[in-house]
Design a protein around this motif. Sequence first.
Motif, PDB file in Angstrom:
ATOM      1  N   PRO A  34       1.748  -0.555   2.703  1.00  0.00           N
ATOM      2  CA  PRO A  34       2.242  -1.047   1.412  1.00  0.00           C
ATOM      3  C   PRO A  34       3.306  -0.126   0.821  1.00  0.00           C
ATOM      4  N   SER A  35       4.128  -0.680  -0.029  1.00  0.00           N
ATOM      5  CA  SER A  35       5.154   0.091  -0.713  1.00  0.00           C
ATOM      6  C   SER A  35       4.525   0.942  -1.806  1.00  0.00           C
ATOM      7  N   VAL A  36       5.338   1.824  -2.350  1.00  0.00           N
ATOM      8  CA  VAL A  36       4.871   2.708  -3.415  1.00  0.00           C
ATOM      9  C   VAL A  36       4.333   1.907  -4.592  1.00  0.00           C
ATOM     10  N   LEU A  53       0.993   0.363  -3.736  1.00  0.00           N
ATOM     11  CA  LEU A  53      -0.006   1.406  -3.584  1.00  0.00           C
ATOM     12  C   LEU A  53      -0.479   1.877  -4.957  1.00  0.00           C
ATOM     13  N   LYS A  54       0.456   2.084  -5.829  1.00  0.00           N
ATOM     14  CA  LYS A  54       0.128   2.519  -7.184  1.00  0.00           C
ATOM     15  C   LYS A  54      -0.709   1.465  -7.910  1.00  0.00           C
ATOM     16  N   ASP A 112      -4.472   2.026  -9.352  1.00  0.00           N
ATOM     17  CA  ASP A 112      -4.809   1.729 -10.741  1.00  0.00           C
ATOM     18  C   ASP A 112      -5.997   0.792 -10.826  1.00  0.00           C
ATOM     19  N   PHE A 172      -2.253   8.289  -1.778  1.00  0.00           N
ATOM     20  CA  PHE A 172      -1.119   8.802  -1.014  1.00  0.00           C
ATOM     21  C   PHE A 172      -1.613   9.696   0.103  1.00  0.00           C
ATOM     22  N   GLN A 173      -2.632  10.437  -0.211  1.00  0.00           N
ATOM     23  CA  GLN A 173      -3.204  11.313   0.798  1.00  0.00           C
ATOM     24  C   GLN A 173      -3.717  10.491   1.973  1.00  0.00           C
ATOM     25  N   LEU A 203       0.522  11.082   3.856  1.00  0.00           N
ATOM     26  CA  LEU A 203       1.744  11.801   3.534  1.00  0.00           C
ATOM     27  C   LEU A 203       1.535  13.234   3.175  1.00  0.00           C
TER      28      LEU A 203
END
Lengths: 121, 121
Positions: free
Chosen positions: A51-53, A56-57, A61, A71-72, A76
């Motif tokens: 997925p894109s940032v 993912l965010k 949420d 992210f971990q 990354l």
Amino acid sequence: MAAEANDPPHVLGAFIRTQRQMAKLSLRQLSALAEVSNPYLSQIERGLHEPSVRVLKAIADALNVSAETLFQQAGLVDDAEAPDDKATESAIRADPRLSEAQRQALLVVYRSYVGDTPAES
Amino acid sequence: MAAEANDPPHVLGAFIRTQRQMAKLSLRQLSALAEVSNPYLSQIERGLHEPSVRVLKAIADALNVSAETLFQQAGLVDDAEAPDDKATESAIRADPRLSEAQRQALLVVYRSYVGDTPAES
DNA sequence: CTCCACCGCTTGGCATGGCAAGCAGTCGGC
DNA sequence: GCCGACTGCTTGCCATGCCAAGCGGTGGAG
């Protein structure tokens, strides 16, 4: 040689699915919360897409997990980065709103979590 | 009136460009370090594209800035509210060594100490 | 048994991410 | 003058992110 566990998207997906199930949410419920389509969320969970940032965010949420955690999982923070081990401890030590006793208590709990013994060095 | 400053990709791009120039790197040099193509890096810097997680991480690495910093610029940390008071809470949230459950537990304890109710959302 | 509501998954297609190739401009050497 | 070597930017093009629509399966209500 499937090497599933080493596939970053796969690991991330599994993590998300686990979190979702722990939160007792259906796939569609989470997709609605995160404002992504349910098929796409399904694909993410099974490791078919990275997925894109933004997405993912949104998922982080909706799941009430910190974005950094996801992210971990997304693979990354593998090596070269200094994980700033001491950041949390420093912040606790420096926090002006804590009494000394509270500070000590918090540090003890924190260290027990991260497996860091006070170090008799 | 192009609201340039409010455009997340635009802000991120400007930040990257600034960092690159401070590091005295040419666009191609950075692109080589980050293992992305130079045209694409150019487009990112000018806000024409929103890079994926993978590319964002690679750029952060190459620039020797923490990935977290770039993510913040990318507009995904809307928690943000963290002046001085929230330093400890932020550190806990960002700590990679905590499991989600541990993170939540620590936050609850901390908030009870400082008399802070979650307040948000 | 039929129906309806939910579950997760598959499929086709548009939009975007990301790159190889090539562009114009600038600077120093010949 | 002309030439490389450097700067950053533009242009197709393929791979991938992401969604609307629709699928088969399960379980409770009538």
